[in-house]
Motif scaffolding. Sequence first.
Motif, PDB file in Angstrom:
ATOM      1  N   LEU A  60      71.162  65.677  39.607  1.00  0.00           N
ATOM      2  CA  LEU A  60      70.320  64.511  39.330  1.00  0.00           C
ATOM      3  C   LEU A  60      68.998  64.911  38.678  1.00  0.00           C
ATOM      4  CD1 LEU A  60      71.001  62.429  42.548  1.00  0.00           C
ATOM      5  CD2 LEU A  60      71.767  61.897  40.223  1.00  0.00           C
ATOM      6  N   LYS A  61      68.453  66.030  39.084  1.00  0.00           N
ATOM      7  CA  LYS A  61      67.203  66.511  38.478  1.00  0.00           C
ATOM      8  C   LYS A  61      67.425  66.806  36.995  1.00  0.00           C
ATOM      9  CE  LYS A  61      63.548  69.910  38.895  1.00  0.00           C
ATOM     10  NZ  LYS A  61      63.011  71.052  39.616  1.00  0.00           N
ATOM     11  N   ALA A  62      68.527  67.459  36.661  1.00  0.00           N
ATOM     12  CA  ALA A  62      68.835  67.751  35.251  1.00  0.00           C
ATOM     13  C   ALA A  62      69.074  66.467  34.465  1.00  0.00           C
ATOM     14  CB  ALA A  62      70.059  68.670  35.160  1.00  0.00           C
ATOM     15  N   LEU A  63      69.787  65.525  35.071  1.00  0.00           N
ATOM     16  CA  LEU A  63      70.051  64.255  34.397  1.00  0.00           C
ATOM     17  C   LEU A  63      68.762  63.467  34.182  1.00  0.00           C
ATOM     18  CD1 LEU A  63      73.307  63.176  36.278  1.00  0.00           C
ATOM     19  CD2 LEU A  63      73.136  64.090  33.950  1.00  0.00           C
ATOM     20  N   ALA A  64      67.863  63.523  35.156  1.00  0.00           N
ATOM     21  CA  ALA A  64      66.567  62.837  35.024  1.00  0.00           C
ATOM     22  C   ALA A  64      65.751  63.462  33.899  1.00  0.00           C
ATOM     23  CB  ALA A  64      65.805  62.893  36.344  1.00  0.00           C
ATOM     24  N   GLU A  81      76.365  63.719  25.925  1.00  0.00           N
ATOM     25  CA  GLU A  81      75.005  63.764  26.464  1.00  0.00           C
ATOM     26  C   GLU A  81      74.975  64.399  27.851  1.00  0.00           C
ATOM     27  OE1 GLU A  81      72.251  60.294  25.659  1.00  0.00           O
ATOM     28  OE2 GLU A  81      74.244  59.365  25.433  1.00  0.00           O
ATOM     29  N   VAL A  82      75.965  64.077  28.663  1.00  0.00           N
ATOM     30  CA  VAL A  82      76.036  64.641  30.013  1.00  0.00           C
ATOM     31  C   VAL A  82      76.279  66.141  29.935  1.00  0.00           C
ATOM     32  CG1 VAL A  82      77.172  64.527  32.262  1.00  0.00           C
ATOM     33  CG2 VAL A  82      76.906  62.442  30.896  1.00  0.00           C
ATOM     34  N   ILE A  92      73.582  69.106  31.289  1.00  0.00           N
ATOM     35  CA  ILE A  92      73.912  70.052  32.362  1.00  0.00           C
ATOM     36  C   ILE A  92      74.153  71.466  31.821  1.00  0.00           C
ATOM     37  CG2 ILE A  92      75.533  70.591  34.230  1.00  0.00           C
ATOM     38  CD1 ILE A  92      73.792  68.093  34.762  1.00  0.00           C
ATOM     39  N   ASP A  93      74.941  71.589  30.774  1.00  0.00           N
ATOM     40  CA  ASP A  93      75.363  72.913  30.282  1.00  0.00           C
ATOM     41  C   ASP A  93      74.648  73.382  29.028  1.00  0.00           C
ATOM     42  OD1 ASP A  93      77.242  73.236  32.321  1.00  0.00           O
ATOM     43  OD2 ASP A  93      78.802  72.215  31.182  1.00  0.00           O
ATOM     44  N   GLY A  94      73.882  72.521  28.388  1.00  0.00           N
ATOM     45  CA  GLY A  94      73.223  72.905  27.148  1.00  0.00           C
ATOM     46  C   GLY A  94      74.078  72.525  25.955  1.00  0.00           C
ATOM     47  N   PRO A  95      73.710  73.021  24.784  1.00  0.00           N
ATOM     48  CA  PRO A  95      74.421  72.646  23.554  1.00  0.00           C
ATOM     49  C   PRO A  95      75.913  72.948  23.619  1.00  0.00           C
ATOM     50  CG  PRO A  95      72.440  73.891  23.048  1.00  0.00           C
ATOM     51  CD  PRO A  95      72.634  73.957  24.538  1.00  0.00           C
ATOM     52  N   THR A 144      78.978  69.704  35.453  1.00  0.00           N
ATOM     53  CA  THR A 144      79.139  68.597  34.510  1.00  0.00           C
ATOM     54  C   THR A 144      80.101  67.564  35.078  1.00  0.00           C
ATOM     55  OG1 THR A 144      78.619  69.955  32.589  1.00  0.00           O
ATOM     56  CG2 THR A 144      79.896  67.964  32.185  1.00  0.00           C
ATOM     57  N   ASP A 145      81.161  68.019  35.690  1.00  0.00           N
ATOM     58  CA  ASP A 145      82.108  67.108  36.333  1.00  0.00           C
ATOM     59  C   ASP A 145      81.396  66.301  37.420  1.00  0.00           C
ATOM     60  OD1 ASP A 145      84.507  65.867  37.063  1.00  0.00           O
ATOM     61  OD2 ASP A 145      85.107  67.520  38.358  1.00  0.00           O
ATOM     62  N   TYR A 146      80.614  66.972  38.252  1.00  0.00           N
ATOM     63  CA  TYR A 146      79.863  66.281  39.309  1.00  0.00           C
ATOM     64  C   TYR A 146      78.873  65.283  38.703  1.00  0.00           C
ATOM     65  CZ  TYR A 146      81.480  69.942  42.564  1.00  0.00           C
ATOM     66  OH  TYR A 146      82.228  70.796  43.332  1.00  0.00           O
ATOM     67  N   ALA A 147      78.264  65.641  37.585  1.00  0.00           N
ATOM     68  CA  ALA A 147      77.299  64.756  36.935  1.00  0.00           C
ATOM     69  C   ALA A 147      77.971  63.465  36.485  1.00  0.00           C
ATOM     70  CB  ALA A 147      76.645  65.463  35.753  1.00  0.00           C
ATOM     71  N   VAL A 148      79.143  63.564  35.885  1.00  0.00           N
ATOM     72  CA  VAL A 148      79.876  62.378  35.446  1.00  0.00           C
ATOM     73  C   VAL A 148      80.216  61.510  36.654  1.00  0.00           C
ATOM     74  CG1 VAL A 148      82.045  61.545  34.420  1.00  0.00           C
ATOM     75  CG2 VAL A 148      80.777  63.417  33.335  1.00  0.00           C
ATOM     76  N   VAL A 149      80.707  62.125  37.715  1.00  0.00           N
ATOM     77  CA  VAL A 149      81.076  61.382  38.922  1.00  0.00           C
ATOM     78  C   VAL A 149      79.840  60.703  39.525  1.00  0.00           C
ATOM     79  CG1 VAL A 149      81.970  61.606  41.282  1.00  0.00           C
ATOM     80  CG2 VAL A 149      83.087  62.818  39.407  1.00  0.00           C
TER      81      VAL A 149
END
Length: 150
Positions: A45-49, A77-78, A82-85, A8-13
């Motif tokens: 990126l695949k999860a975010l897409a 949302e991020v 990435i991690d679910g609910p 999740t941290d990587y996703a935000v970055v």
Amino acid sequence: MLKLSRLTDYAVVALVRLSAADGMETSPGIAASIGVPEPTVAKVLKALAGHGLVVSSRGARGGYRLGRPLSEIAVSEVIMAIDGPIALTSCVDGAVGCESQSLCPVAGRWDPVNNAIRTALSRISLADMEAASIPVAFRVPVSASISEVV
């Protein structure tokens, strides 16, 4: 301790990095710019897409771009992409998974706490996370050592 996953941290970055890109950015390019291994960035990126937070395009000029502006993407949302609910305990929102639920004196009492956290995280956008939005007085220069900051 309540702690976000590393992904999740990587996703935000990665999302904040994408906001600075002109047009499409490749997964290897993002990985190199944020210092995270490319397979990890590709997975994020695949999860975010899959949640519409980024848009991907194939081909020679392909890559990734933001699905919408950072100001319209909530931190919640991020996390969910990435991690679910967002759930503090396994019994939040009636989820099954705790063998002591029938005997628990606080069963169902975590829901208001969990809802407050969800609400708070949904009110913070990724634009709020950008360095440019941090007041100058609170910014730490990149070259500063720990002893200079403390």
